[in-house]
Design an enzyme around this catalytic site. Structure first.
Site, PDB file in Angstrom:
ATOM      1  N   HIS A 128       0.663  -1.232  -0.042  1.00  0.00           N
ATOM      2  CA  HIS A 128       0.221  -0.103   0.065  1.00  0.00           C
ATOM      3  C   HIS A 128       0.889   1.137  -0.058  1.00  0.00           C
ATOM      4  O   HIS A 128       1.638   1.372   0.653  1.00  0.00           O
ATOM      5  CB  HIS A 128      -0.931  -0.099   1.198  1.00  0.00           C
ATOM      6  CG  HIS A 128      -1.884   1.204   1.074  1.00  0.00           C
ATOM      7  ND1 HIS A 128      -3.168   1.062   0.545  1.00  0.00           N
ATOM      8  CD2 HIS A 128      -1.782   2.619   2.030  1.00  0.00           C
ATOM      9  CE1 HIS A 128      -3.700   2.287   0.719  1.00  0.00           C
ATOM     10  NE2 HIS A 128      -2.998   3.093   1.546  1.00  0.00           N
ATOM     11  N   GLU A 135       8.778   0.949  -2.679  1.00  0.00           N
ATOM     12  CA  GLU A 135       7.891  -0.142  -3.070  1.00  0.00           C
ATOM     13  C   GLU A 135       8.605  -1.467  -3.500  1.00  0.00           C
ATOM     14  O   GLU A 135       8.377  -2.302  -3.132  1.00  0.00           O
ATOM     15  CB  GLU A 135       6.648   0.003  -3.741  1.00  0.00           C
ATOM     16  CG  GLU A 135       5.587   0.922  -3.105  1.00  0.00           C
ATOM     17  CD  GLU A 135       4.343   1.062  -4.154  1.00  0.00           C
ATOM     18  OE1 GLU A 135       4.375   0.608  -5.249  1.00  0.00           O
ATOM     19  OE2 GLU A 135       3.267   1.709  -3.537  1.00  0.00           O
TER      20      GLU A 135
HETATM   21  C1  GAR Z   1       1.514   0.698  -6.311  1.00  0.00           C
HETATM   22  O1  GAR Z   1       1.576   2.002  -6.009  1.00  0.00           O
HETATM   23  C2  GAR Z   1       0.394   0.080  -5.088  1.00  0.00           C
HETATM   24  O2  GAR Z   1       1.075   0.487  -3.944  1.00  0.00           O
HETATM   25  C3  GAR Z   1      -0.882   0.672  -5.191  1.00  0.00           C
HETATM   26  O3  GAR Z   1      -1.197   0.537  -6.674  1.00  0.00           O
HETATM   27  C4  GAR Z   1       0.139   0.823  -7.248  1.00  0.00           C
HETATM   28  C5  GAR Z   1       0.367  -0.335  -8.346  1.00  0.00           C
HETATM   29  O4  GAR Z   1       1.487  -0.039  -8.923  1.00  0.00           O
HETATM   30  N1  GAR Z   1      -1.897  -0.099  -4.511  1.00  0.00           N
HETATM   31  C6  GAR Z   1      -2.958   0.451  -3.889  1.00  0.00           C
HETATM   32  O5  GAR Z   1      -3.088   1.476  -3.773  1.00  0.00           O
HETATM   33  C7  GAR Z   1      -3.708  -0.559  -2.827  1.00  0.00           C
HETATM   34  N2  GAR Z   1      -4.589   0.004  -2.243  1.00  0.00           N
HETATM   35  P1  GAR Z   1       1.945  -1.441  -9.972  1.00  0.00           P
HETATM   36  O6  GAR Z   1       0.855  -1.921 -10.652  1.00  0.00           O
HETATM   37  O7  GAR Z   1       2.895  -0.772 -10.844  1.00  0.00           O
HETATM   38  O8  GAR Z   1       2.534  -2.567  -8.899  1.00  0.00           O
END
Ligand code: GAR
Length: 191
Positions: free
Chosen positions: A110, A175
């Site tokens: 998150h 992340e």
């Molecule tokens: C990421 O920043 C993740 O933390 C967020 O969506 C993005 C996905 O990026 N998740 C949320 O907001 C969940 N509540 P990605 O598809 O490039 O991994």
């Protein structure tokens, strides 16, 4: 360690996990990538890397994750021999049918320092709130929204000229570092 990944979007976190496997800093295998969005780039990335993919049929619901669809997801993950489920930009709430199939074995990433800013567009919430720092969290998934025991967090400063987009981009760098690390922590598996 066979990992199953659920994502709705770009899949950069899936890529980070894959990169950690490929550079041998994580001894694991991505066995299956599932998405509720047929156009999600995560599916393209998975196919490019020869990883099996499948769609989650949410019966036309925009944000709900119907129990039947959760049972199908659990069955597909089990059939692929998945031992750990990683939500990576998956935008639906996981509940009992899937939680019961993988007790304490579902992780989520998150883009905030939980419990701050749960829910959607957490990076935008931080900018609008005038926060001086934010970050990201990997946690175990329980039946709440972005609740569940925290495994690892990383802080990211919010700069005076940050927009939602620039902050999110810097959060994503962290992340990509902490998701493989969280998997190492919960599984005790390195290379
Ligand atoms: C990421 O920043 C993740 O933390 C967020 O969506 C993005 C996905 O990026 N998740 C949320 O907001 C969940 N509540 P990605 O598809 O490039 O991994």
């Amino acid at each position: 360690m066979r990992i199953g990944i659920l994502g709705s979007g770009s899949g950069s976190n899936m890529q980070a996990i894959l990169d950690a496997i490929e550079d041998a800093s994580l001894d694991a295998e991505i066995a299956l990538v599932l998405s509720d969005n047929p156009n999600a780039f995560i599916l393209e990335r998975a196919r490019t890397n020869g990883i099996p993919t499948a769609l989650i049929d949410c019966r036309g619901f925009k944000s709900k994750y119907p129990d039947e669809a959760q049972r199908e997801t659990a069955a597909a993950l089990k059939a692929a021999g998945v031992e750990l489920v990683c939500l990576a930009g998956f935008m639906r709430l996981v509940r009992k049918p899937l939680l019961d199939a993988f007790p304490d074995r579902i992780l989520n990433i998150h883009p905030s320092l939980l419990p701050a800013y749960p829910g959607l567009m957490a990076w935008q919430q931080a900018v609008e709130d005038g926060a001086s720092e934010s970050g990201c969290t990997v946690h175990q998934v329980d039946s709440g929204m972005d609740t569940g025991p925290i495994i690892i967090q990383a802080k990211v400063p919010v700069l005076p000229d940050d927009t939602a987009e620039t902050l999110h981009a810097r959060i994503q760098i962290e992340e990509h570092r902490i998701y493989p690390e969280a998997i190492r922590i919960v599984t005790g598996v390195t290379s």
